[in-house]
Design a protein around this motif. Structure first.
Motif, PDB file in Angstrom:
ATOM      1  N   TRP A 114       0.732  -1.319  -0.049  1.00 51.13           N
ATOM      2  CA  TRP A 114      -0.109   0.252  -0.002  1.00 51.13           C
ATOM      3  C   TRP A 114       0.668   1.286   0.231  1.00 51.13           C
ATOM      4  CZ3 TRP A 114      -4.832   2.216  -1.069  1.00 51.13           C
ATOM      5  CH2 TRP A 114      -4.475   3.743  -1.031  1.00 51.13           C
ATOM      6  N   PHE A 120      -4.435  -2.036  -2.899  1.00 44.46           N
ATOM      7  CA  PHE A 120      -4.947  -2.605  -1.937  1.00 44.46           C
ATOM      8  C   PHE A 120      -5.190  -3.809  -1.954  1.00 44.46           C
ATOM      9  CE2 PHE A 120      -9.661  -1.800  -0.418  1.00 44.46           C
ATOM     10  CZ  PHE A 120      -9.115  -1.597   1.217  1.00 44.46           C
ATOM     11  N   VAL A 180      -6.688  -6.950   0.805  1.00 40.88           N
ATOM     12  CA  VAL A 180      -7.402  -6.908   1.524  1.00 40.88           C
ATOM     13  C   VAL A 180      -8.038  -8.439   1.690  1.00 40.88           C
ATOM     14  CG1 VAL A 180      -9.264  -4.846   1.926  1.00 40.88           C
ATOM     15  CG2 VAL A 180      -9.744  -6.978   0.379  1.00 40.88           C
ATOM     16  N   THR A 219      -3.802 -11.849 -12.704  1.00 39.30           N
ATOM     17  CA  THR A 219      -5.261 -11.820 -13.021  1.00 39.30           C
ATOM     18  C   THR A 219      -6.235 -10.812 -13.305  1.00 39.30           C
ATOM     19  OG1 THR A 219      -6.159 -12.608 -10.884  1.00 39.30           O
ATOM     20  CG2 THR A 219      -6.136 -14.016 -13.465  1.00 39.30           C
ATOM     21  N   LEU A 257      -6.148  -3.728 -13.891  1.00 38.19           N
ATOM     22  CA  LEU A 257      -7.987  -3.240 -13.498  1.00 38.19           C
ATOM     23  C   LEU A 257      -7.590  -2.882 -12.726  1.00 38.19           C
ATOM     24  CD1 LEU A 257      -9.232  -6.779 -13.648  1.00 38.19           C
ATOM     25  CD2 LEU A 257      -9.343  -5.680 -15.365  1.00 38.19           C
ATOM     26  N   ARG A 258      -9.092  -1.496 -12.041  1.00 36.43           N
ATOM     27  CA  ARG A 258      -9.621  -0.788 -11.843  1.00 36.43           C
ATOM     28  C   ARG A 258      -8.677  -1.457 -10.192  1.00 36.43           C
ATOM     29  NH1 ARG A 258     -14.450   0.297 -12.452  1.00 36.43           N
ATOM     30  NH2 ARG A 258     -15.094  -0.845 -10.274  1.00 36.43           N
ATOM     31  N   SER A 259      -8.582  -0.365  -9.323  1.00 36.53           N
ATOM     32  CA  SER A 259      -8.642  -0.465  -7.694  1.00 36.53           C
ATOM     33  C   SER A 259      -9.230  -1.236  -7.200  1.00 36.53           C
ATOM     34  CB  SER A 259      -7.541   0.331  -6.897  1.00 36.53           C
ATOM     35  OG  SER A 259      -8.552   1.320  -7.073  1.00 36.53           O
ATOM     36  N   ASP A 260     -10.117  -0.948  -7.213  1.00 37.46           N
ATOM     37  CA  ASP A 260     -11.369  -1.769  -6.071  1.00 37.46           C
ATOM     38  C   ASP A 260     -11.036  -3.360  -6.900  1.00 37.46           C
ATOM     39  OD1 ASP A 260     -11.773   0.618  -7.438  1.00 37.46           O
ATOM     40  OD2 ASP A 260     -14.058   0.070  -6.368  1.00 37.46           O
ATOM     41  N   TYR A 261     -11.550  -3.253  -7.632  1.00 36.12           N
ATOM     42  CA  TYR A 261     -11.378  -4.955  -8.538  1.00 36.12           C
ATOM     43  C   TYR A 261     -10.147  -5.963  -8.139  1.00 36.12           C
ATOM     44  CZ  TYR A 261     -14.685  -3.909 -12.097  1.00 36.12           C
ATOM     45  OH  TYR A 261     -15.570  -3.389 -12.886  1.00 36.12           O
ATOM     46  N   ALA A 264      -8.639  -5.279  -4.443  1.00 34.22           N
ATOM     47  CA  ALA A 264      -9.746  -5.637  -3.226  1.00 34.22           C
ATOM     48  C   ALA A 264     -10.706  -6.424  -3.184  1.00 34.22           C
ATOM     49  CB  ALA A 264     -10.246  -4.422  -3.119  1.00 34.22           C
ATOM     50  N   ILE A 265     -11.371  -7.232  -4.475  1.00 40.75           N
ATOM     51  CA  ILE A 265     -12.581  -7.633  -4.000  1.00 40.75           C
ATOM     52  C   ILE A 265     -12.001  -9.475  -4.896  1.00 40.75           C
ATOM     53  CG2 ILE A 265     -14.215  -8.696  -5.192  1.00 40.75           C
ATOM     54  CD1 ILE A 265     -14.890  -5.810  -5.640  1.00 40.75           C
ATOM     55  N   ALA A 266     -10.823  -9.639  -5.189  1.00 45.62           N
ATOM     56  CA  ALA A 266     -10.889 -10.593  -5.739  1.00 45.62           C
ATOM     57  C   ALA A 266      -9.507 -10.732  -4.647  1.00 45.62           C
ATOM     58  CB  ALA A 266      -9.632 -10.288  -7.179  1.00 45.62           C
ATOM     59  N   LEU A 285      -9.631 -10.384  -1.461  1.00 42.30           N
ATOM     60  CA  LEU A 285     -10.955 -10.939  -0.399  1.00 42.30           C
ATOM     61  C   LEU A 285     -11.664 -12.078  -0.440  1.00 42.30           C
ATOM     62  CD1 LEU A 285     -12.505  -9.368   2.112  1.00 42.30           C
ATOM     63  CD2 LEU A 285     -14.615  -9.498   0.147  1.00 42.30           C
ATOM     64  N   ARG A 317       2.842   5.171  -7.879  1.00 44.46           N
ATOM     65  CA  ARG A 317       2.384   5.699  -7.020  1.00 44.46           C
ATOM     66  C   ARG A 317       1.564   6.693  -7.166  1.00 44.46           C
ATOM     67  NH1 ARG A 317       3.849   6.109  -0.836  1.00 44.46           N
ATOM     68  NH2 ARG A 317       4.089   8.079  -1.932  1.00 44.46           N
TER      69      ARG A 317
END
Lengths: 336, 432
Positions: B49, B55, B57, B181, B185-189, B191-193, B195, B291
């Motif tokens: 980070w 990001f 998680v 993979t 891609l976008r930063s939130d993706y 995070a979800i991957a 998770l 960054r």
């Protein structure tokens, strides 16, 4: 006859539970997608928002049951639902006022918003556990089944029974009503149109005199309603446990992304795609195959593709495939 | 390090010494040991980070993989289980991997069209059933071997300290798959991957009994330090501590904990030194450039996705090392205890509170937040006792409040995170 039996077994174990679960996921994904479209961040607190709203529904349900109020054959929780939504909405508005608004004014990067939502998640999770405890809660009452497996067998003379739980019926009906109202609101009313305008192009929306704070406030109200309804339906259908709701975050996000983040129609489609894949892949098809295939070919094992414990893997794999091949989702979503 | 930063570390020292005097030295050393491990985890997250703005998680997953490594490396092998199905399980897994590689090759080599889609489907579905055909019987056979005692393949029976780097390697491998993979891609993706992968790692640990006994847990992992009971039976040890005026039982447990502290401190110092070197090197400057402005860095000819992948793997490996150390410290692998709030989000609180983009900040956050996490429970209980003091015994609210005091932790952590993000977003020791 064998074919009908196979069909009924399939309906009973895959289609009916899958539809109910899909409707629950779709409602959850709608909330995520709305926040993404209007406030432009992935809300990690959504699972806990669902748990938080549901907790108040449960508490009020218990209160009503204590007073002797009931809703006839329907669960008392439906009477408590509007109050639960109100409490949840109030909490979300307070959170927005004291937490999110500051960052909106600062115009911080989306990832900071995500981090802030983690903090909110901690607080909501803590409050939920503090008030109702981390354990399982059942609060469904009223008539349990619309059709019982035994009645169905007697009625049709088939070997396989079809059971439809009241909660499954209620889930579908409620979901249809909520979605219809939501789409009517977004497409026909002035406020709904201003929300869509704000989501499509913030600058143009501001220029044409749309009040951003009002749009944000209405979004939180809708999200509170969606989350509480989704959470209550899930809790009625299965059971309420704060940690399970946290874990729902993954399939819900998968549904929202598969459909295209920011696209309400996509969120609904995504919810059903995820739910049906999960149920189909983890269902043991031994029974169905036993009816359809000739005896020689009947499977010796359970004919289950993956054990139920790997249901997260299903949403995850679908998510990865969609991200790799169609990063904006099946329906075109936004990308920031 | 400025005087201000040093004073924060002094504060930690005071808090821990205070715990030693007020509660007990055992508790204080427990906090120190887990604090050291938390600091290493926070360091790993800070590499992702703070250096590169990634990001992640899914820290819990990487930590758990580290734990798995310490089982695989240190436990003695179950020869009988290997005989009935060991090679077959590995063959099955290789088949599964080969299927995926074949599918990827088909996708990249064949021209787009219906022929490619059909070939891919045939490979994937055929491969899956072939994999199950080879893999399932072997798993059943292995799990039948003395299910109460072993029922798994066991490990390699190698020295304990080797497990720590291996934990890093396992976590790095998982990070490579995820990074390949989801990065770019976008930063939130991402995070979800992450998770998702964390949940899957835990699901595998819970269900693949042949690998690590699942929820039956692997207990009695070998330790790099002596056992308390052996120390108490060593006359020289007992004689020496009695001469110093200590009780042998307490002294032995403190001795063991101190040995762990020394080992962990060595690891932390090495990793911190490496991280600082990297931060101050041209590589570190390049990461910060990426960054702060990806487009500009790309214009300068930097391969942003490749650098992100690199830093993502490095950070995850550090988390894996910490996970292996933690399992060694616990002496057991219990997949049921891995909770995202504790192993992912708490680490995030540490990084944010300590100061993202500053390695010393991450270490400080690791200690401080861990200390809070441990002490909030007794403090919360005391607070609740104070609040409920006026209520009658047996009053439902009093009982409820006292029972729920344990959940004060999450609330406090959320509050700390939100307050720091709002009023001091750069953390206690900000990036220079």
């Amino acid at each position: 006859m064998d074919f009908l039996n196979a069909l009924v077994a399939f309906l009973n174990f895959v289609l009916v539970p899958g539809t109910a679960y899909g409707a629950q996921l779709a409602l959850g994904a709608l909330g995520v997608t709305l926040i993404y479209g209007i406030l432009r961040f992935s809300n990690f607190a959504h699972g806990d928002t669902m748990a938080f709203g549901t907790m108040f529904v449960i508490l009020i349900t218990w209160g009503l049951q204590g007073l002797g109020v009931s809703f006839g054959p329907l669960p008392t929780a439906l009477l408590a639902l509007p109050f639960g939504i109100l409490v949840c909405a109030a909490f979300l508005l307070i959170t927005d006022r004291f937490v999110y608004r500051f960052y909106r004014r600062e115009r911080v990067k989306p990832v900071v918003f995500v981090m802030v939502s983690l903090g909110v998640m901690f607080i909501m999770n803590g409050l939920t556990r503090f008030i109702i405890g981390p354990g399982d809660q059942r609060f469904a009452d009223g008539e349990r089944f619309i059709i019982r497996a035994r009645d169905f067998k007697e009625m049709t003379g088939l070997n396989e029974g079809l059971a439809i739980k009241t909660t499954q019926g209620i889930t579908l009906v409620t979901a249809i009503i909520v979605v219809a109202v939501l789409f009517w609101f977004l497409n026909k009313t002035r406020t709904g149109k201003s929300m869509r305008a704000f989501s499509d192009n913030e600058d143009l929306a501001l220029l044409s005199g749309i009040n951003p704070e009002r749009v944000v406030m209405i979004t939180w109200l809708i999200v509170a309603a969606l989350a509480t309804v989704a959470g209550t339906l899930y809790g009625l259908d299965k059971s309420f446990k704060p940690f399970t709701y946290f874990q729902l975050l993954l399939p819900i996000f998968a549904a929202a992304i598969v459909g295209g983040l920011g696209n309400p129609l996509g969120a609904i489609a995504g919810g059903f795609v995820i739910a049906f894949s999960e149920v189909t892949v983890t269902y043991a098809f031994k029974k169905v195959a036993g009816y359809v295939l000739p005896d020689a070919l009947a499977p010796s094992g359970l004919a289950q593709l993956l054990s139920t414990d790997y249901k997260f893997a299903v949403s995850f794999v679908i998510l990865i495939i969609v991200l790799l091949f169609r990063p904006t989702g099946l329906f075109k979503g936004q990308s920031v | 390090m400025s005087l201000r930063d040093a004073s924060f570390f002094a504060l930690i020292a005071v808090l821990i010494v205070g715990t030693g005097f007020i509660q007990s030295w055992n508790t204080a050393l427990l906090i120190v040991n887990m604090g050291l491990i938390s600091a290493i985890m926070a360091l790993g997250v800070n590499i992702q980070w703070g250096y590169a703005g990634l990001f992640n998680v899914g820290i819990m997953g990487f930590v758990a993989l580290g734990g798995l490594a310490s089982v695989i490396v240190t436990m003695p092998p179950t020869t009988e289980a290997w005989a009935v199905g060991g090679l077959r399980v590995i063959g099955g897994l290789l088949l599964g991997a080969a299927t995926i590689v074949a599918a990827i090759l088909t996708y990249s080599r064949m021209r787009a069209g219906r022929a490619r889609n059909i070939t891919m489907l045939v490979i994937l579905i055929g491969g899956f059933f072939l994999f199950r055909e080879v893999y399932d019987p072997a798993v059943v056979a292995i799990e039948k071997v003395n299910p109460a005692g072993t029922g798994y393949l066991g490990g390699l029976g190698l020295p304990v300290l080797l497990a720590w780097p291996v934990g890093g390697v396992l976590a790095a491998g998982a990070a490579w798959i995820i990074g390949k993979t989801a990065l770019g891609l976008r930063s939130d993706y991402l995070a979800i991957a992450t998770l998702g992968i964390a949940e899957i790692v835990i699901a595998v640990l819970k269900n693949e009994d042949w690998l690590s006994r699942g929820v039956k847990n692997v207990v009695g992992l070998p330790r790099p330090v002596p056992y308390e009971i052996d120390l108490q039976n060593t006359p020289e040890f007992v004689e020496r501590v009695t001469n110093w005026g200590f009780d042998p039982t307490t002294a032995s447990s403190i001795y063991v904990k101190l040995s762990y502290s020394v080992l962990f401190t060595i690891v932390l110092v090495i990793l911190l030194w490496l991280a600082q070197k990297a931060w101050n090197s041209p590589w570190g400057r390049m990461m910060r450039a990426i960054r702060d402005n990806e487009v500009a860095a790309e214009a300068m000819g930097k391969d942003v996705t490749a650098r992100h992948l690199q830093v993502f793997i490095l950070g995850s490996a550090v988390c894996g090392v910490a996970g292996a150390m933690m399992t060694t410290l616990d002496g057991q692998l219990t997949p049921g205890t891995y909770q995202p709030l504790r192993y992912t989000f708490l680490i995030w609180v540490m990084v944010i509170v300590g100061g993202s983009g500053n390695n010393f900040g991450a270490v400080l956050g690791g200690f401080l937040v861990w200390f809070l996490w441990v002490q909030v429970e007794p403090i919360g209980l005391a607070l609740m006792q104070l609040i409920t003091a006026g209520m009658a015994d047996g009053y439902w609210l009093k009982k409820h409040l006292l029972d729920s005091a344990a959940h004060m932790r999450l609330l406090t952590m959320g509050l700390v995170l939100l307050l720091v993000l709002r009023f001091s977003p750069r953390g206690l020791i900000p990036e220079k």
